[in-house]
Design a protein around this motif. Structure first.
Motif, mmCIF file in Angstrom:
data_model
loop_
_atom_site.group_PDB
_atom_site.id
_atom_site.type_symbol
_atom_site.label_atom_id
_atom_site.label_comp_id
_atom_site.label_asym_id
_atom_site.label_seq_id
_atom_site.Cartn_x
_atom_site.Cartn_y
_atom_site.Cartn_z
ATOM 1 N N TYR A 38 0.834 -1.204 0.000
ATOM 2 C CA TYR A 38 0.000 0.000 0.000
ATOM 3 C C TYR A 38 0.871 1.256 0.000
ATOM 4 C CZ TYR A 38 -3.326 3.564 1.484
ATOM 5 O OH TYR A 38 -4.081 4.716 1.552
ATOM 6 N N LEU A 39 1.871 1.288 0.869
ATOM 7 C CA LEU A 39 2.743 2.461 0.940
ATOM 8 C C LEU A 39 3.527 2.658 -0.349
ATOM 9 C CD1 LEU A 39 4.082 2.064 4.599
ATOM 10 C CD2 LEU A 39 2.408 3.731 3.768
ATOM 11 N N ALA A 40 3.943 1.544 -0.970
ATOM 12 C CA ALA A 40 4.674 1.643 -2.230
ATOM 13 C C ALA A 40 3.782 2.199 -3.337
ATOM 14 C CB ALA A 40 5.217 0.268 -2.631
ATOM 15 N N ILE A 41 2.519 1.784 -3.376
ATOM 16 C CA ILE A 41 1.591 2.307 -4.377
ATOM 17 C C ILE A 41 1.297 3.786 -4.107
ATOM 18 C CG2 ILE A 41 -0.785 2.148 -5.245
ATOM 19 C CD1 ILE A 41 -0.611 -0.867 -4.836
ATOM 20 N N TRP A 42 1.191 4.140 -2.832
ATOM 21 C CA TRP A 42 1.000 5.548 -2.454
ATOM 22 C C TRP A 42 2.138 6.403 -3.020
ATOM 23 C CZ3 TRP A 42 -2.291 8.702 0.497
ATOM 24 C CH2 TRP A 42 -1.746 9.907 0.938
ATOM 25 N N ARG A 43 3.376 5.943 -2.833
ATOM 26 C CA ARG A 43 4.518 6.691 -3.374
ATOM 27 C C ARG A 43 4.504 6.688 -4.897
ATOM 28 N NH1 ARG A 43 6.993 4.011 1.081
ATOM 29 N NH2 ARG A 43 7.664 2.312 -0.286
ATOM 30 N N ALA A 44 4.078 5.568 -5.490
ATOM 31 C CA ALA A 44 4.068 5.468 -6.946
ATOM 32 C C ALA A 44 3.099 6.456 -7.576
ATOM 33 C CB ALA A 44 3.712 4.043 -7.366
ATOM 34 N N VAL A 45 1.971 6.696 -6.919
ATOM 35 C CA VAL A 45 0.995 7.650 -7.443
ATOM 36 C C VAL A 45 1.640 9.018 -7.622
ATOM 37 C CG1 VAL A 45 -1.038 8.999 -6.784
ATOM 38 C CG2 VAL A 45 -1.113 6.518 -6.666
ATOM 39 N N ALA A 46 2.426 9.436 -6.633
ATOM 40 C CA ALA A 46 3.045 10.766 -6.675
ATOM 41 C C ALA A 46 4.185 10.838 -7.682
ATOM 42 C CB ALA A 46 3.565 11.143 -5.286
ATOM 43 N N ASN A 47 4.579 9.699 -8.250
ATOM 44 C CA ASN A 47 5.701 9.702 -9.183
ATOM 45 C C ASN A 47 5.299 9.157 -10.549
ATOM 46 O OD1 ASN A 47 8.411 10.448 -9.487
ATOM 47 N ND2 ASN A 47 9.058 8.311 -9.438
ATOM 48 N N HIS A 48 3.985 9.120 -10.815
ATOM 49 C CA HIS A 48 3.510 8.556 -12.082
ATOM 50 C C HIS A 48 3.432 9.623 -13.160
ATOM 51 C CE1 HIS A 48 1.355 6.265 -15.009
ATOM 52 N NE2 HIS A 48 0.262 6.985 -14.905
ATOM 53 N N ASN A 49 4.050 9.335 -14.299
ATOM 54 C CA ASN A 49 3.956 10.202 -15.468
ATOM 55 C C ASN A 49 2.833 9.659 -16.356
ATOM 56 O OD1 ASN A 49 4.214 11.531 -17.913
ATOM 57 N ND2 ASN A 49 6.443 11.410 -17.966
ATOM 58 N N PRO A 50 1.696 10.345 -16.447
ATOM 59 C CA PRO A 50 0.546 9.808 -17.181
ATOM 60 C C PRO A 50 0.797 9.618 -18.670
ATOM 61 C CG PRO A 50 0.163 12.088 -16.531
ATOM 62 C CD PRO A 50 1.403 11.652 -15.829
ATOM 63 N N MET A 51 1.866 10.217 -19.201
ATOM 64 C CA MET A 51 2.179 10.060 -20.612
ATOM 65 C C MET A 51 2.857 8.728 -20.913
ATOM 66 S SD MET A 51 0.966 12.590 -22.232
ATOM 67 C CE MET A 51 1.755 12.299 -23.808
ATOM 68 N N LEU A 52 3.258 8.003 -19.873
ATOM 69 C CA LEU A 52 3.973 6.748 -20.082
ATOM 70 C C LEU A 52 3.079 5.529 -19.977
ATOM 71 C CD1 LEU A 52 7.351 7.431 -18.237
ATOM 72 C CD2 LEU A 52 6.846 7.536 -20.682
ATOM 73 N N GLY A 53 1.773 5.738 -19.866
ATOM 74 C CA GLY A 53 0.857 4.604 -19.829
ATOM 75 C C GLY A 53 -0.064 4.655 -18.631
ATOM 76 N N SER A 54 -0.959 3.679 -18.553
ATOM 77 C CA SER A 54 -1.937 3.644 -17.475
ATOM 78 C C SER A 54 -1.272 3.339 -16.140
ATOM 79 C CB SER A 54 -3.008 2.590 -17.764
ATOM 80 O OG SER A 54 -2.425 1.301 -17.842
ATOM 81 N N PHE A 55 -1.870 3.839 -15.072
ATOM 82 C CA PHE A 55 -1.274 3.656 -13.754
ATOM 83 C C PHE A 55 -1.372 2.219 -13.269
ATOM 84 C CE2 PHE A 55 -1.581 3.674 -9.065
ATOM 85 C CZ PHE A 55 -0.276 4.070 -8.798
ATOM 86 N N ASP A 56 -2.380 1.454 -13.708
ATOM 87 C CA ASP A 56 -2.496 0.098 -13.186
ATOM 88 C C ASP A 56 -1.276 -0.742 -13.556
ATOM 89 O OD1 ASP A 56 -3.178 -0.062 -15.837
ATOM 90 O OD2 ASP A 56 -5.151 -0.945 -15.512
ATOM 91 N N ARG A 57 -0.674 -0.465 -14.696
ATOM 92 C CA ARG A 57 0.554 -1.181 -15.069
ATOM 93 C C ARG A 57 1.699 -0.795 -14.134
ATOM 94 N NH1 ARG A 57 0.821 -2.042 -21.560
ATOM 95 N NH2 ARG A 57 -1.348 -2.682 -21.829
ATOM 96 N N TYR A 58 1.822 0.485 -13.873
ATOM 97 C CA TYR A 58 2.855 0.963 -12.958
ATOM 98 C C TYR A 58 2.611 0.407 -11.558
ATOM 99 C CZ TYR A 58 5.943 4.498 -10.786
ATOM 100 O OH TYR A 58 6.925 5.143 -10.096
ATOM 101 N N ALA A 59 1.345 0.390 -11.143
ATOM 102 C CA ALA A 59 1.005 -0.129 -9.820
ATOM 103 C C ALA A 59 1.331 -1.611 -9.718
ATOM 104 C CB ALA A 59 -0.481 0.105 -9.523
ATOM 105 N N ALA A 60 1.058 -2.362 -10.789
ATOM 106 C CA ALA A 60 1.346 -3.795 -10.777
ATOM 107 C C ALA A 60 2.841 -4.048 -10.644
ATOM 108 C CB ALA A 60 0.810 -4.440 -12.046
ATOM 109 N N VAL A 61 3.646 -3.289 -11.377
ATOM 110 C CA VAL A 61 5.107 -3.423 -11.271
ATOM 111 C C VAL A 61 5.577 -3.045 -9.871
ATOM 112 C CG1 VAL A 61 7.311 -2.507 -12.095
ATOM 113 C CG2 VAL A 61 5.509 -3.086 -13.735
ATOM 114 N N THR A 62 4.994 -1.976 -9.330
ATOM 115 C CA THR A 62 5.358 -1.520 -7.989
ATOM 116 C C THR A 62 5.019 -2.577 -6.944
ATOM 117 O OG1 THR A 62 5.030 0.800 -8.583
ATOM 118 C CG2 THR A 62 4.934 0.253 -6.242
#
Length: 335
Positions: A137-161
Motif C-alpha cells: 500500500y505504501l509503495a503504491i502511495w509513493r508510486a501515485v506521486a511519481n507517475h507520469n501519465p504520458m507513459l501509460g496507465s497507472f495500473d501497469r505501474y502499480a502492478a510493477v510496484t
C-alpha cells in the motif's frame, strides 16, 4: 525545456543540480526522468503548469500507449500541478490511491484491497500477509506521486510496484544476511529472468544478462549462484489443501526458478502455441510445481474447469518426456 531556455546540457545539469550524464541519458531516451525530476525541472525553470504539461505531452507523444481514461488521467495532472509535500498533494494522492480502477491482465477491475491481495502469493504465511500488504500500500502511495501519465496507465505501474515490493520483501526474508547491494542485484537478475521467459532462445548467459542490465558480470554470476536451488517439479504432485510454505512465498507469479520455468515452457512448446502456451505454463507451474489446488488455479487464471483439466491432460506426457530426457542428459556416462 532545456532548448526553450537556451541552455547547453552542462548548464542545464548544473541548474538542476544533477550530473551531466543524467541529462544525456534523459535526452537520449535511455532512461525516463522521475516525476520528482520533472517537477524539479518545472520549478527550476519557473515554467507554468500549462507549459510543463505541453512539454511532457510533446516529448512523450510517441510513447503514450494504453493511457488511462481522460477523467482519470486528469487527476494525475492535477496532482502533478500541486506543490511537493503540500496538503493538496496528499489529498489527491489519497483520492487516486483509494479510487483508481485497478485492472488485472484479464481485464477485470478490482478495488485497492483486492488488487493488493492478488499481488501477494496465496502461500504466504497469514501472519506475514498484513505486513506485506501494508508495504505494498505504501509503495503504491509513493508510486501515485511519481507517475507520469504520458507513459501509460497507472495500473501497469502499480502492478510493477506491487510486484517489486513483494519481491524485495521475499528476498529480504529469504536472504537476511545479504547486504543491500547484493540483495538488489539478486532482485534485478531475478526480475530480468522473469521477463525473459517468453523470449525464445534458451536461458541467457552471464555476459548477456550483464550487458542487458549494465551490471558487472561478477555481480551477475554471484546473483545467479544465490538464486540457484529453487523448487522442483512433480508431474503427479497432489494438491496440498491448506499447505503453508515460506513465511513469505516466492512472489514471482507462484513460479519456480528461471531455469525450471523455461524448461517447462520448452517442454510444452510442441503441444501449445501462442496465448495457449502462456496459459499452459501458468497452469503447470501453479498446480504441478507448487501443488496449488486446481480450483485455485482456475480462479486465479479465470479458466473454465474443463479447459484447465484439458491443459493438464495434454501437458502431462510432454512434461514426462522432457523430464526423462533431462535425467538421461544428467546421468553419468556408463551408469
Amino acid at each position: 525545456m532545456r532548448k526553450h531556455h537556451d541552455m547547453t546540457p552542462p548548464e542545464f545539469a548544473e541548474h538542476l543540480e544533477v550530473r551531466r550524464e543524467t541529462i544525456a541519458r534523459w535526452e537520449a531516451d535511455q532512461v525516463n526522468p522521475s516525476l520528482a525530476n520533472l517537477r524539479t525541472i518545472r520549478d527550476a525553470t519557473s515554467s507554468s503548469t500549462g507549459t510543463f504539461r505541453a512539454a511532457l505531452e510533446y516529448f512523450y507523444r510517441d510513447r503514450a500507449a494504453h493511457r488511462d481514461a481522460p477523467d482519470i488521467e486528469e487527476k494525475f495532472w492535477e496532482l502533478i500541478a500541486t506543490a511537493p509535500d503540500s496538503a493538496d498533494e496528499r489529498r489527491l494522492q489519497l483520492e487516486i490511491v483509494e479510487n483508481y480502477p485497478y485492472t488485472s491482465p484479464s481485464g477485470r477491475s478490482h478495488t485497492l484491497k483486492e488488487f493488493i491481495d492478488r499481488s501477494i502469493p496465496r502461500r504466504t504465511d497469514p501472519g506475514q500477509r498484513d505486513d506485506v500488504a501494508q508495504q505494498v500500500y505504501l509503495a503504491i502511495w509513493r508510486a501515485v506521486a511519481n507517475h507520469n501519465p504520458m507513459l501509460g496507465s497507472f495500473d501497469r505501474y502499480a502492478a510493477v510496484t506491487a510486484r517489486g515490493t513483494v519481491l524485495a520483501t521475499f528476498f529480504q526474508g529469504k536472504y537476511p544476511n545479504l547486504d543491500s547491494t547484493t540483495r538488489r542485484a539478486v532482485v534485478t537478475v531475478n526480475s530480468y529472468l522473469t521477463r525473459r521467459f517468453g523470449i525464445p532462445g534458451g536461458t541467457p548467459d552471464v555476459p548477456e544478462i550483464a550487458a542487458e542490465l549494465e551490471m558487472n558480470p561478477d555481480r551477475v554470476q554471484e546473483a545467479l549462484q544465490i538464486l540457484q536451488g529453487g523448487p522442483g517439479l512433480s508431474v503427479d504432485a497432489p494438491a496440498r489443501e491448506g499447505s503453508r510454505g515460506f513465511q513469505l512465498a516466492d512472489p514471482s507469479d507462484d513460479m519456480a526458478d528461471a531455469t525450471l520455468r523455461l524448461t517447462v515452457r520448452e517442454a510444452l512448446v510442441a503441444e501449445f502455441d501462442g496465448p495457449d502456451l502462456a496459459v499452459a505454463v501458468e497452469v503447470v507451474m501453479r498446480h504441478f510445481t507448487f501443488g496449488l489446488p486446481l480450483a485455485d488455479v482456475i480462479a486465479d487464471l479465470h479458466l473454465e474447469a474443463a479447459a484447465a483439466q484439458a491443459i493438464l491432460d495434454r501437458a502431462r506426457q510432454a512434461l514426462r518426456t522432457a523430464l526423462a530426457d533431462e535425467q538421461d542428459r544428467n546421468r553419468p556416462a556408463g551408469s
